[in-house]
Every structure is written in structure tokens, then in C-alpha cells.
Design a protein around this motif. Structure first.
Motif, mmCIF file in Angstrom:
data_model
loop_
_atom_site.group_PDB
_atom_site.id
_atom_site.type_symbol
_atom_site.label_atom_id
_atom_site.label_comp_id
_atom_site.label_asym_id
_atom_site.label_seq_id
_atom_site.Cartn_x
_atom_site.Cartn_y
_atom_site.Cartn_z
ATOM 1 N N THR A 29 0.874 -1.168 0.000
ATOM 2 C CA THR A 29 0.000 0.000 0.000
ATOM 3 C C THR A 29 0.911 1.217 0.000
ATOM 4 N N SER A 30 0.373 2.363 -0.380
ATOM 5 C CA SER A 30 1.253 3.525 -0.497
ATOM 6 C C SER A 30 1.702 4.005 0.877
ATOM 7 N N LEU A 31 2.916 4.556 0.918
ATOM 8 C CA LEU A 31 3.437 5.139 2.158
ATOM 9 C C LEU A 31 2.495 6.241 2.625
ATOM 10 N N LEU A 32 2.013 7.001 1.643
ATOM 11 C CA LEU A 32 1.169 8.149 1.964
ATOM 12 C C LEU A 32 -0.115 7.693 2.649
ATOM 13 N N SER A 33 -0.717 6.608 2.141
ATOM 14 C CA SER A 33 -1.986 6.147 2.725
ATOM 15 C C SER A 33 -1.770 5.667 4.155
ATOM 16 N N ARG A 34 -0.543 5.212 4.451
ATOM 17 C CA ARG A 34 -0.255 4.733 5.822
ATOM 18 C C ARG A 34 0.285 5.856 6.694
ATOM 19 N N ARG A 35 0.469 7.019 6.114
ATOM 20 C CA ARG A 35 0.958 8.190 6.847
ATOM 21 C C ARG A 35 2.238 7.879 7.623
ATOM 22 N N VAL A 36 3.140 7.114 7.025
ATOM 23 C CA VAL A 36 4.413 6.811 7.695
ATOM 24 C C VAL A 36 5.396 7.954 7.436
ATOM 25 N N PRO A 37 6.336 8.175 8.362
ATOM 26 C CA PRO A 37 7.276 9.290 8.203
ATOM 27 C C PRO A 37 8.032 9.238 6.872
ATOM 28 N N HIS A 93 8.348 -1.977 -4.979
ATOM 29 C CA HIS A 93 9.571 -1.197 -5.171
ATOM 30 C C HIS A 93 9.281 0.187 -5.742
ATOM 31 N N CYS A 94 8.017 0.592 -5.823
ATOM 32 C CA CYS A 94 7.656 1.800 -6.578
ATOM 33 C C CYS A 94 8.353 3.050 -6.036
ATOM 34 N N HIS A 95 9.079 3.744 -6.908
ATOM 35 C CA HIS A 95 9.796 4.953 -6.480
ATOM 36 C C HIS A 95 8.870 6.167 -6.466
ATOM 37 N N ILE A 265 15.424 -3.856 -21.482
ATOM 38 C CA ILE A 265 16.312 -2.956 -20.752
ATOM 39 C C ILE A 265 16.258 -3.313 -19.261
ATOM 40 N N CYS A 266 17.399 -3.195 -18.594
ATOM 41 C CA CYS A 266 17.483 -3.544 -17.171
ATOM 42 C C CYS A 266 17.865 -2.306 -16.363
ATOM 43 N N LEU A 267 17.123 -2.051 -15.309
ATOM 44 C CA LEU A 267 17.327 -0.866 -14.472
ATOM 45 C C LEU A 267 17.583 -1.262 -13.023
ATOM 46 N N ASN A 268 18.439 -0.485 -12.359
ATOM 47 C CA ASN A 268 18.592 -0.660 -10.911
ATOM 48 C C ASN A 268 17.400 -0.048 -10.191
ATOM 49 N N ASN A 269 17.099 -0.584 -9.017
ATOM 50 C CA ASN A 269 16.077 0.045 -8.181
ATOM 51 C C ASN A 269 16.684 1.239 -7.454
ATOM 52 N N MET A 270 15.905 2.299 -7.367
ATOM 53 C CA MET A 270 16.372 3.514 -6.725
ATOM 54 C C MET A 270 15.991 3.452 -5.239
ATOM 55 N N ARG A 274 8.985 3.489 -1.775
ATOM 56 C CA ARG A 274 8.626 2.167 -1.232
ATOM 57 C C ARG A 274 9.784 1.166 -1.269
ATOM 58 N N TYR A 275 10.688 1.316 -2.228
ATOM 59 C CA TYR A 275 11.847 0.422 -2.239
ATOM 60 C C TYR A 275 12.737 0.734 -1.035
ATOM 61 N N LEU A 276 12.865 2.003 -0.704
ATOM 62 C CA LEU A 276 13.639 2.396 0.479
ATOM 63 C C LEU A 276 13.005 1.794 1.736
ATOM 64 N N GLU A 277 11.693 1.880 1.837
ATOM 65 C CA GLU A 277 11.017 1.305 3.004
ATOM 66 C C GLU A 277 11.283 -0.201 3.101
#
Lengths: 376, 110
Positions: A29-37, A93-95, A265-270, A274-277
Motif C-alpha cells: 500500500t502507499s506510504l502516503l496512505s499509511r501516513r508513515v514518516p 519497489h515503486c519509487h 532494458i534492465c534498471l537498478n532500483n532507486m 517504497r523500495y527504500l522502506e
């Protein structure tokens, strides 16, 4: 709030509720919807800065690679418009921290028109439309048509599952008729990693969507029906070598599903949003940042996308890339001005220094990483 | 706690050069050449290395090539199949000696 009313009415007409599994797979779920810091960009930047790293200064790293004055823009080629954060999926992993709950941050018609006027003031040859799921924006087709009329190469960054939304059944044909390149997310040509990253059922839906794209002529070598697959690692490791993998993906998708495509094409995750979380929760943040800095590739710096791309947000603000956009790091002209799409001056923009921070190591690690794939 | 195997030792592999830099240089050059894309892909070599790591039961190698296999685009199912190849050869290597046992039994038994 007019925009919100319009989005709500638009969603009601889709034939499926995007918040349900039927509307699209959900892995998080989105970080925003969970109101996490960590939903706040400043908290994300601070989290990255707090990681103890032996060589964690990006500006020092690129100075060692011959970019002593920081990163400066090259010729502007890509006009990347993030048309909104609304999505039918919520990948792990959504940035962008996209999801079906992001109803308010979507580009309105006036801003789309401002983008088109700005586009006319540049020599960019490609308009790269991203989101969210960009197709969900009510002005998506208006924007595509206007860019095609201008003779621009248009890219639709597609999550594939959105093509199964009932109202969008004609989308593959619509895109094919206009020669739009479809760049679609598929972390792996097999099921496990695809569903692990994007949600159960994603793989099966993606395969169905790829069949539809193949049926209207995509993925068969026609430059006006270019089908690009885009893979992100499903975990805390670097992207694979796209050139080495392409053959295997081709054989695998052909043998198992009769699907063809034009390039991989192959990309690194940023390490943001959400990937940081996820990295923090798994206790992998320090190891991943070490991996990125250890794998710093001087040869990948010159081709980073911020040098030839301008990124525009749903509300018309300008950024060096989509990642900086999510971190609220706006373009900055000498003197400190932060122009928007309404007062874009292409010549003045060329004078800027690109804004960087630790997340930038994601684009310079290994083979290098950009919206166009490897850079080294 | 002191242990024979320490994950922190893996990144120190290069230090084996201390006693003989020339041999180490030759080893690492050869090692890198072995894993380069050739008649086999780098991904295939990585899966072979993962399987051999299990056969020789090297914890450093298992860490290194689990990571490497993922970064080369392999998934858990492919890695598990590679590991079973190693296990099958190890198991088979034990079992095939059973023929020697049988020979002995047939030669000396009634």
C-alpha cells in the motif's frame, strides 16, 4: 478540486474498481496512505544520508570520474512527463509511491497544454509519458495525439495490467496506430520474481497484455510498433546485464507463451520511496547502499539520463529526473530560480547544474541505469 | 565469537596476495577470464559456480554466487535446480561406489 471530481468521474467509467484485485494486483500500500514518516521526501533523503558509507559522497565520486564541476546538462532529448501518481497497482519497489489512492496528484488539461507549449520551445525528439499508470489520466490520449501531431517519438511507460481494464481494451490498437513505443514493466520473464515484486497475478495478467500488444503488431521488429520490456531486480541486488539476458528472455517468452518483443532494458532500483522502506524493513539498506557505491562505474556517468532529460511533474514543476521529482529536488538555475513548465526557458535551463544526492548512486552502479536502460 | 568462517573475510580475499603477489595476480586474472561471457553465458557460468559452491560446501562461495546468480537474472527456481544438480552428483557419487561394494560381495560371498 475540479481535478479530483474529474478523476472520480473518470474512475467510475472504467468498468472496474481500481482499489480491488480485479482492478490490478496489489503487493503493498502507499506510504502516503499509511501516513508513515518515510512518505516525506526529506525523511527519505535523511535516511540515505544517515547510512555509514566509506565513499558515500556522490559529487566526490563523479569528480573522480572527470565531472569536477558537477553534472551539467547535455543536449535535451527527452521530455519526460509524469502525468500523475494514480495507479491500479501498488508494487513493492515503486519509487513514485503510486497507487489507487493517489487521486489528487494528476495532471490537469491546462498543465498538459503548458507542457505542449514548453515542448515546442525545445528540440526534444521524444516525449516519455510516465506515472503512475499514465493511461489512467483522462488527458492521456489528448497528450499522446498532440505529441504525435508534432512528429515526436512518444513512449508510454505501461504497467501492462492496466491494458486489461475494460475501458482500455482498445488501447493497444490506439497506441499502435500512432506509433507509440510501449515500455512495459516485467521484472522477470518467469513468474516468481514478477509476482513477488508487483503482486500475485501480475505475471499472468502481464502475459495476457503482451499477447494483445503482439496481436496489434508490437514486438515484431517494426520501429513504429516498438515493444520494450523493462526489468528491475526483485530484491536488494543490482540489475542484470541487459545484453546478456535478452536472448534468454526471447527464448523463454517465445517457448512458454509465444510472445515476442523488440528489446530488453534492465534498471537498478532507486533507494527511495517504497523500495527504500522495503530495504529498511529487511535490514538491507546499508548493504544495498554499499553495493551501489562499491559498484560505482565511472564509465556510466556521462550517459546518466538527467543530462539529456527534463522531468515534469503533474503540477508542472521541473526536475532533472523522475527520481529527483519524487524527492522534491527541483531544477535550480544559477541564481536559485526554480522555473515551472509555465515559464520554461530552454536556453536558461542548459545553464543549470544538475541536483544530486546519495540516491544518484543508483544510476551509476554496475552497467549504469536509466529510463533507457544501461548507460555504460 | 570466534569462528572458522567469517563473512567479513570474504571481501578480504584479495589479501591472499600478501605472501605472493605474482601468483595472486595470475589467479585473479585467470578467475575473471573463466567467468567472462564465452561459449557459455555469464549467467550459465554463475549457476555452475553456485552448484559447485554447494558441492564443495564453501560458505563464502555460496554467499558470493547466490548474490551473483540473482544479479545475473536467475530466479529461485533456476538456482534451486542448479543446487539439485550438485546434490545429485554428490549423492550419485556415493551411490555409484555401491558397485564396488557389490563387486566385493559377489567376489567373496556365496
Amino acid at each position: 478540486m475540479d481535478g479530483l471530481v474529474q478523476i472520480t468521474e473518470h474512475l467510475a467509467s472504467l468498468g472496474v474498481d481500481l482499489t480491488t484485485e480485479a482492478g490490478g494486483p496489489k503487493r503493498a500500500t502507499s506510504l502516503l496512505s499509511r501516513r508513515v514518516p518515510l512518505a516525506a521526501p526529506e525523511a527519505q533523503l535523511a535516511t540515505l544520508d544517515a547510512v555509514p558509507l566509506a565513499a558515500g559522497d556522490f559529487e566526490a565520486a563523479i569528480a573522480g570520474a572527470g565531472f569536477e564541476g558537477g553534472l551539467l546538462p547535455a543536449k535535451l532529448e527527452f521530455f519526460q512527463i509524469n502525468i500523475g501518481k494514480l495507479c491500479n497497482m501498488t508494487c513493492r519497489h515503486c519509487h513514485v509511491d503510486s497507487g489507487p489512492d493517489r487521486l489528487t496528484e494528476n495532471m490537469d488539461r491546462a498543465t498538459v497544454d503548458a507542457c505542449l507549449r514548453a515542448l515546442d520551445a525545445t528540440d526534444a525528439h521524444t516525449v516519455d509519458i510516465t506515472g503512475g499508470a499514465p493511461e489512467l489520466n483522462p488527458h492521456f490520449r489528448y497528450l499522446v495525439d498532440a505529441c504525435v501531431e508534432r512528429g515526436k517519438h512518444v513512449i508510454d511507460r505501461c504497467n501492462l495490467t492496466v491494458l486489461l481494464v475494460p475501458r482500455f481494451r482498445d488501447l493497444p490498437e490506439y497506441l499502435a496506430d500512432r506509433g507509440v513505443e510501449v515500455v512495459c514493466s516485467l521484472p522477470h520473464y518467469r513468474q516468481r520474481n514478477t509476482d513477488a515484486q508487483r503482486g500475485d497475478g501480475t505475471y499472468e495478467k502481464s502475459i495476457r497484455a503482451l499477447h494483445r500488444l503482439n496481436e496489434v503488431g508490437y514486438g515484431q521488429g517494426d520501429p513504429r510498433r516498438r515493444l520494450t520490456l523493462m526489468s528491475n531486480p526483485a530484491g536488494a541486488f543490482l540489475a542484470a546485464n541487459q545484453a546478456e539476458l535478452e536472448g534468454e528472455w526471447r527464448r523463454g517468452l517465445q517457448a512458454e507463451h509465444g510472445i515476442t518483443f523488440d528489446r530488453l532494458i534492465c534498471l537498478n532500483n532507486m533507494p527511495i520511496a517504497r523500495y527504500l522502506e522495503w530495504l529498511v524493513e529487511k535490514g538491507q539498506l546499508a548493504a544495498y547502499m554499499e553495493r551501489l557505491t562499491n559498484a560505482f562505474n565511472p564509465a556510466a556517468v556521462a550517459g546518466v539520463m538527467c543530462r539529456n532529460t527534463l522531468s515534469i511533474s503533474w503540477d508542472g514543476r521541473l526536475y532533472d529526473c523522475d527520481f529527483n521529482q519524487m524527492l522534491d529536488l527541483e531544477v535550480e538555475l544559477p541564481g536559485g530560480a526554480r522555473p515551472s513548465v509555465h515559464d520554461l526557458d530552454a536556453t536558461a535551463l542548459q545553464q543549470r547544474r544538475i541536483v544530486t544526492a546519495r540516491h544518484c548512486f543508483g544510476c551509476t552502479a554496475g552497467q549504469g541505469s536509466s529510463c533507457g536502460g544501461a548507460t555504460a | 565469537m570466534e569462528t572458522y568462517y567469517d563473512p567479513a573475510d570474504l571481501p578480504k580475499f584479495g589479501q591472499i596476495a600478501e605472501g605472493n603477489p605474482d601468483l595472486a595476480r595470475k589467479f585473479f586474472a585467470w578467475y575473471n577470464a573463466v567467468f567472462a561471457e564465452g561459449a557459455l553465458t555469464a549467467r550459465e557460468k554463475s549457476l555452475i559456480a553456485l552448484a559447485v559452491s554447494h558441492a564443495v560446501q564453501c560458505p563464502y562461495c555460496i554467499d558470493a554466487y547466490s548474490k551473483d546468480a540473482l544479479e545475473k537474472g536467475s530466479d529461485l527456481e533456476q538456482m534451486t535446480e542448479a543446487m539439485h544438480v550438485a546434490a545429485a552428483i554428490r549423492g550419485g557419487a556415493s551411490l555409484v561406489h555401491g558397485v564396488q561394494m557389490l563387486n566385493h560381495v559377489h567376489k567373496t560371498g556365496m
